[in-house]
Motif scaffolding. Structure first.
Motif: not given
Length: 278
Positions: A175-184, A229-235
């Motif tokens: 999930l985080v990798s998708a958001i980082r890469k701009g994957v919908n 964990l901050d990034e997980v929460e944000s995502v």
């Protein structure tokens, strides 16, 4: 009509590319609403008459508002469009339309059914545009780098929402990798008897930050991927701004098809990072 709008858009884009947008109101008021019409008044020598009262230098007229300038512009647009289509085709052929992210224990069967049914409702053009349209980790990959590579090559990540999916570190990495890469990312609520997904609330995020949602091995895996964990929460907060699409594997095929068509509508084709600015 749409064709007229497209022709006016071409004229507008040409004027903008030459920093001459100030001429558009005068041209349009004189019936020049497309690039071919501008080319015509240039060829007939009536440009100055149409633009009477507008300040335009001889250099602008010679260098920017000329037959050569318009032909050169169109050639550039054509070459850019061809290059973009080629890059788009290469990106499609080498990737996946959808990456199915799920917790196998809770949704392995449903993910397999979903892949089969999505492939049935996709048209031949969409199916043939991708080497592997719907990616499902059916081989139990043990290399997380390889799995993330498949996420990066995907245009959409579909997250199957089941009770414990947000406690699975591999799903969170995907999930985080998708958001980082701009994957919908498209959240899908799996609706079946005995399965109840609880959407994250303030209490969930407080427990996540306190380290009570994920065990030590899961937190270690995330740290290895450079994820805190901050990034997980944000995502998660970003993902759950979207309305989840339902999928009901135990309902009739007609219902499932309607649900998957809604899912298909929520999917996108990722814009290439080097796409030319139109």
């Amino acid at each position: 009509p749409q064709i007229e709008d497209e022709k006016l858009l071409e004229l507008s884009h040409f004027l903008r590319s030459k920093d001459l947008t100030r001429l558009k109101p005068v041209l349009v008021s004189n019936g020049v609403t497309e690039l071919d019409a501008l080319l015509s008044i240039i060829e007939t020598g009536t440009l100055r008459q149409v633009l009477r009262g507008v300040s335009i230098s001889a250099e602008e007229e010679e260098e920017l508002l000329s037959e050569h300038s318009i032909h050169q512009y169109r050639h550039l647009i054509l070459s850019q469009t061809s290059a973009f289509q080629e890059r788009r085709t290469q990106a499609l052929n080498s990737g996946h339309l959808i990456f199915l992210s799920h917790y196998k224990v809770e949704a392995g069967t449903e993910a397999s059914l979903m892949r089969t049914e999505i492939e049935k409702i996709l048209g031949d053009e969409e199916l043939n545009s991708f080497l592997d349209p719907i990616f499902l980790d059916s081989e139990n990959l043990q290399d997380l780098d390889e799995l993330v590579g498949h996420v990066f090559k995907s245009h959409n990540l579909v997250l199957l929402l089941t009770p414990k999916v947000l406690t699975r570190p591999w799903c969170l990495v995907e999930l985080v990798s998708a958001i980082r890469k701009g994957v919908n990312v498209v959240p899908v609520l799996v609706d079946k008897p005995g399965v109840h997904f609880v959407f994250p609330n303030d209490d969930f995020y407080a427990k996540l930050r306190a380290g009570r949602t994920l065990d030590s091995s899961a937190r270690h895996l995330l740290r290895e991927r450079g994820i805190d964990l901050d990034e997980v929460e944000s995502v998660l907060k970003m993902v759950f701004k979207k309305i989840a699409v339902p999928y009901s594997p135990h309902r009739s095929r007609a219902v499932r098809v309607a649900e998957l068509q809604a899912l298909q509508s929520a999917c996108r084709i990722k814009v290439m990072e080097d796409e030319w600015d139109n």
